[in-house]
Design a protein around this motif. Structure first.
Motif, mmCIF file in Angstrom:
data_model
loop_
_atom_site.group_PDB
_atom_site.id
_atom_site.type_symbol
_atom_site.label_atom_id
_atom_site.label_comp_id
_atom_site.label_asym_id
_atom_site.label_seq_id
_atom_site.Cartn_x
_atom_site.Cartn_y
_atom_site.Cartn_z
ATOM 1 N N TYR A 1 -2.680 67.613 -30.796
ATOM 2 C CA TYR A 1 -3.051 69.030 -30.826
ATOM 3 C C TYR A 1 -3.434 69.497 -29.427
ATOM 4 O O TYR A 1 -4.128 68.785 -28.690
ATOM 5 N N VAL A 2 -2.983 70.697 -29.073
ATOM 6 C CA VAL A 2 -3.414 71.357 -27.843
ATOM 7 C C VAL A 2 -3.662 72.825 -28.144
ATOM 8 O O VAL A 2 -3.167 73.367 -29.137
ATOM 9 N N GLY A 3 -4.426 73.458 -27.268
ATOM 10 C CA GLY A 3 -4.602 74.901 -27.323
ATOM 11 C C GLY A 3 -3.885 75.535 -26.147
ATOM 12 O O GLY A 3 -3.767 74.930 -25.074
ATOM 13 N N SER A 4 -3.394 76.750 -26.322
ATOM 14 C CA SER A 4 -2.658 77.428 -25.253
ATOM 15 C C SER A 4 -3.453 78.603 -24.701
ATOM 16 O O SER A 4 -4.392 79.096 -25.325
ATOM 17 N N GLY A 5 -3.034 79.052 -23.520
ATOM 18 C CA GLY A 5 -3.619 80.226 -22.896
ATOM 19 C C GLY A 5 -2.776 81.461 -23.139
ATOM 20 O O GLY A 5 -1.895 81.493 -24.005
ATOM 21 N N GLU A 6 -3.035 82.496 -22.347
ATOM 22 C CA GLU A 6 -2.381 83.784 -22.546
ATOM 23 C C GLU A 6 -0.939 83.771 -22.060
ATOM 24 O O GLU A 6 -0.542 82.910 -21.268
ATOM 25 N N ASP B 1 -2.207 88.810 -26.328
ATOM 26 C CA ASP B 1 -2.923 88.519 -25.083
ATOM 27 C C ASP B 1 -1.914 88.180 -23.990
ATOM 28 O O ASP B 1 -1.375 87.073 -23.938
ATOM 29 N N ALA B 2 -1.637 89.142 -23.120
ATOM 30 C CA ALA B 2 -0.785 88.922 -21.946
ATOM 31 C C ALA B 2 -1.538 89.443 -20.729
ATOM 32 O O ALA B 2 -2.020 90.583 -20.728
ATOM 33 N N TRP B 3 -1.622 88.598 -19.692
ATOM 34 C CA TRP B 3 -2.459 88.944 -18.538
ATOM 35 C C TRP B 3 -2.061 88.095 -17.347
ATOM 36 O O TRP B 3 -1.610 86.952 -17.492
ATOM 37 N N ASN B 4 -2.220 88.662 -16.150
ATOM 38 C CA ASN B 4 -2.165 87.894 -14.915
ATOM 39 C C ASN B 4 -3.052 88.587 -13.886
ATOM 40 O O ASN B 4 -3.621 89.659 -14.161
ATOM 41 N N VAL B 5 -3.185 88.016 -12.718
ATOM 42 C CA VAL B 5 -4.143 88.516 -11.728
ATOM 43 C C VAL B 5 -3.778 89.903 -11.216
ATOM 44 O O VAL B 5 -4.633 90.632 -10.698
ATOM 45 N N ALA B 6 -2.531 90.324 -11.380
ATOM 46 C CA ALA B 6 -2.156 91.694 -11.002
ATOM 47 C C ALA B 6 -3.005 92.723 -11.742
ATOM 48 O O ALA B 6 -3.214 93.847 -11.248
ATOM 49 N N CYS B 7 -3.520 92.339 -12.907
ATOM 50 C CA CYS B 7 -4.340 93.262 -13.702
ATOM 51 C C CYS B 7 -5.705 93.519 -13.070
ATOM 52 O O CYS B 7 -6.418 94.448 -13.482
ATOM 53 N N MET B 8 -6.085 92.707 -12.086
ATOM 54 C CA MET B 8 -7.354 92.915 -11.393
ATOM 55 C C MET B 8 -7.181 93.839 -10.190
ATOM 56 O O MET B 8 -8.136 94.079 -9.449
ATOM 57 N N PRO C 1 0.836 93.064 -17.151
ATOM 58 C CA PRO C 1 1.462 93.327 -18.455
ATOM 59 C C PRO C 1 0.843 94.543 -19.139
ATOM 60 O O PRO C 1 -0.318 94.901 -18.893
ATOM 61 N N ASP C 2 1.598 95.157 -20.018
ATOM 62 C CA ASP C 2 1.099 96.322 -20.749
ATOM 63 C C ASP C 2 -0.151 95.987 -21.555
ATOM 64 O O ASP C 2 -1.044 96.815 -21.711
ATOM 65 N N GLU C 3 -0.232 94.764 -22.063
ATOM 66 C CA GLU C 3 -1.387 94.375 -22.885
ATOM 67 C C GLU C 3 -2.674 94.296 -22.062
ATOM 68 O O GLU C 3 -3.770 94.479 -22.597
ATOM 69 N N ASN C 4 -2.550 93.947 -20.788
ATOM 70 C CA ASN C 4 -3.698 93.835 -19.882
ATOM 71 C C ASN C 4 -4.816 92.979 -20.481
ATOM 72 O O ASN C 4 -5.969 93.347 -20.532
ATOM 73 N N GLY C 5 -4.439 91.812 -20.934
ATOM 74 C CA GLY C 5 -5.445 90.869 -21.406
ATOM 75 C C GLY C 5 -5.625 90.872 -22.908
ATOM 76 O O GLY C 5 -4.754 91.325 -23.644
ATOM 77 N N PRO C 6 -6.754 90.275 -23.305
ATOM 78 C CA PRO C 6 -8.015 90.063 -22.575
ATOM 79 C C PRO C 6 -8.153 88.729 -21.838
ATOM 80 O O PRO C 6 -9.225 88.431 -21.327
ATOM 81 N N ASP C 7 -7.100 87.886 -21.764
ATOM 82 C CA ASP C 7 -7.161 86.592 -21.080
ATOM 83 C C ASP C 7 -8.275 85.718 -21.650
ATOM 84 O O ASP C 7 -9.251 85.397 -20.975
#
Length: 598
Positions: free
Chosen positions: A297-302, A335-342, A350-356
């Motif tokens: 088992y693993v967990g994933s990020g955004e 949940d879609a995000w990257n540092v461009a959102c900062m 991304p349009d979703e802008n997080g929440p990371d």
């Protein structure tokens, strides 16, 4: 501040390799010296830790590795027989020795203890084998990139049900910032094999590889989430993965991505930059092995780009035999995000802008008193979950214990004692993300009933920051439990021991103070982040320093133990007496032979 040689290594073979690729070796050297204001030679450590001699250099086969903690399982509980500590010992802990990591601003490799040695990696890529009792160096091995994962020592299951090393070479494993996995001889410090597990230029290994039955299961994450801050960068093409390696040879057995389909162009930004999707869903955590069901088992990020898909912020079960996805359970959609959102008006956001809010903490498999098994998971949104591994990850219960956020909620690891689950909450006062939250931060440590998710106690973090820059009271680092005690390193640089029954602090140590290290140099810790304490044979070993992402820098390995009271027998007079541990060749002016009586 990083040293010049650390910056040069980052530009040449490390985390900034992509940025340094267009520079000549001379240019990279000039950049390193300009940023530090000092020539490279000025950063050479003036003092080196002593090399071991005599008894201190011997690897004790009786202290073979045990299959506990990162690299083996994620419950992070050390039983008394292995820990060598009782609750009553903890208030008497004192610093025994410390090691400086020269030129470093962070210490993110969790140590391992075996053979009477401490094994630990470092920011400049050096892996050390240190005598547990004195801190002298048995061997050191220089890797070309930062070692962020824990050091994993090989164990083999014997017919008697105990763990022992494989006959012959004793091996250790680790992953580095360049997405390479390494095997090294644990007794000699010699390289055995090395393999790169992902060809993406931003791929890295953050979570610790898990060793099971002769196979290493390696989680793959990436730093493409930061590269996307460049508005001209075509975001994004990385997909999280787990790679199974033969531990004997490093040969790839299988590779499974968290996102099945390869990213394809989906739109073009206002600057004419192509956007690719689906992407992201990195694996930041160490896999949990479920041998009974034949899965991990693993967990994933955004996701890194729009549109978000159903593999981000999800729990995934992969078959051990071939990596086939058995089931996935998304715990937060969209949940879609990257540092461009900062950044303001960066079209790569991304349009979703997080929440990371990644599932960054390793999962824990627990058998409840009813006999039912649940998989426990923590998320950066402040929620803790129990899911059913026999029903495709259906949620059994979920409990919110923190406010959550980009730098909030549960980060690197929970711990489980019996059926009491300990959840550390980060929750920065200022997440530096420009977001507004609907509730105040709740940094601290929380105990939950693993069967129901109901709170048992809460221990809000005391705020001792007193205005110090980059200081926060919460807990980002993984926590570790021994019988009756939970050990937690806070972002304020204080290592605290909590009574596991009540949540009361029974001991603490401020790692930000300067200490004299085994080399004779002085060093200090900073925020605790990433790895948690390791406990064995009466010692607690922990790194301090996390000079990234608005946290306090530091560069020390700290080793604690209670004052030892050992009975010594005078073989000449036959008298037995108790004394603090020391070696005395002459007592009262008379030469005598002494031996310890345990």
């Amino acid at each position: 501040m990083m040293s010049a040689d650390s910056i040069l290594a980052a530009l040449t073979d490390g985390i900034m390799k992509e940025q340094g690729a267009g520079l000549t070796p001379h240019d990279r050297r000039q950049v390193a010296e300009y940023l530090t204001g000092a020539p490279l030679d000025a950063n050479k450590p003036r003092l080196s830790p002593p090399r071991c001699t005599g008894e201190a250099s011997r690897f004790d086969e009786a202290q073979a590795p045990v299959a506990l903690g990162w690299g083996h399982e994620n419950a992070r509980f050390t039983p008394e027989k292995v820990a060598g500590l009782k609750r009553a010992d903890v208030p008497r802990l004192e610093l025994k020795w410390a090691l400086e990591f020269p030129g470093a601003i962070r210490a993110r490799s969790q140590p391992a203890i075996a053979y009477g040695a401490v094994y630990v990696g470092s920011q400049d890529g050096t892996v050390y084998a240190l005598d547990l009792h004195t801190g002298c160096v048995r061997w050191s091995y220089r890797n070309s990139a930062e070692v962020r994962t824990a050091i994993v020592l090989e164990t083999r299951q014997t017919s008697g049900g105990t763990n022992s090393t494989v006959t012959g070479i004793s091996r250790l494993f680790f992953g580095d910032m360049n997405a390479r996995v390494h095997a090294v001889d644990a007794k000699q410090g010699k390289a055995l094999w090395s393999v790169k597990v992902d060809d993406h230029p931003n791929a890295t290994i953050t979570g610790t590889p898990t060793f099971h039955d002769g196979v290493l299961y390696v989680p793959v994450s990436s730093l493409e989430v930061t590269t996307a801050a460049d508005a001209k960068y075509e975001c994004c093409k990385f997909r999280g993965a787990v790679v199974a390696l033969n531990a004997d040879t490093g040969t790839v057995r299988w590779k499974a991505h968290t996102i099945t389909e390869e990213p394809k162009p989906v739109r073009t930004t206002s600057l004419g930059t192509r956007i690719f999707a689906p992407s992201g869903a990195p694996v930041w955590n160490s896999p949990t092995i479920d041998a009974k069901r034949g899965v991990l088992y693993v967990g994933s990020g955004e996701n890194y780009s729009s549109p978000a898909n159903d593999r981000s912020d999800a729990l995934l079960a992969f078959r051990l035999r071939d990596g086939k996805l058995v089931w996935s359970r998304q715990l937060l959609a969209g949940d879609a995000w990257n540092v461009a959102c900062m950044m303001q008006n960066n079209p790569n956001c991304p349009d979703e802008n997080g929440p990371d809010v990644d599932l960054a903490s390793g999962t824990i498999l627990d058998t409840l008193p009813s006999g039912k098994e649940v998989l426990l998971a923590g998320q950066k949104n402040g929620f803790v979950y129990a899911v059913d591994p026999d029903a495709g990850g259906n949620v059994v219960w979920k409990t919110r214990v923190g406010r959550g956020g980009i730098q909030g909620g549960i980060h690197f690891g929970m711990a489980l004692e019996g059926h009491r689950l300990f959840a550390p909450i980060s929750d920065l006062k200022d997440g530096h993300d420009g977001r507004s939250y609907d509730s105040p931060p709740r940094p601290g440590l929380y105990a939950l009933d693993a069967a129901t998710g109901k709170p048992i106690w809460s221990a809000p973090a005391e705020d001792d920051c007193k205005g110090r820059r980059f200081c926060d009271p919460g807990i980002s680092a993984a926590v570790t439990a021994i019988p009756g005690v939970v050990l937690a390193g806070h972002m304020d640089g204080v290592l605290r021991a909590y009574d596991s029954e009540t949540g009361r602090v029974i001991w603490k140590y401020d790692s930000t103070r300067e200490v004299r290290t085994v080399s004779g140099a002085t060093a200090h810790g900073g925020s605790f982040g990433g790895p948690g304490p390791v406990v064995r044979d009466g010692y607690i070993v922990v790194n301090s320093g996390y000079g990234l992402y608005f946290h306090m820098p530091g560069n020390v390995l700290l080793v604690f133990a209670p004052p030892q009271r050992i009975a010594f027998q005078d073989t000449q007079s036959k008298n037995c007496r108790s004394m603090s541990f020391a070696r005395h060749a002459r007592i009262g002016g008379t030469s005598r032979s002494w031996k310890a009586v345990f």
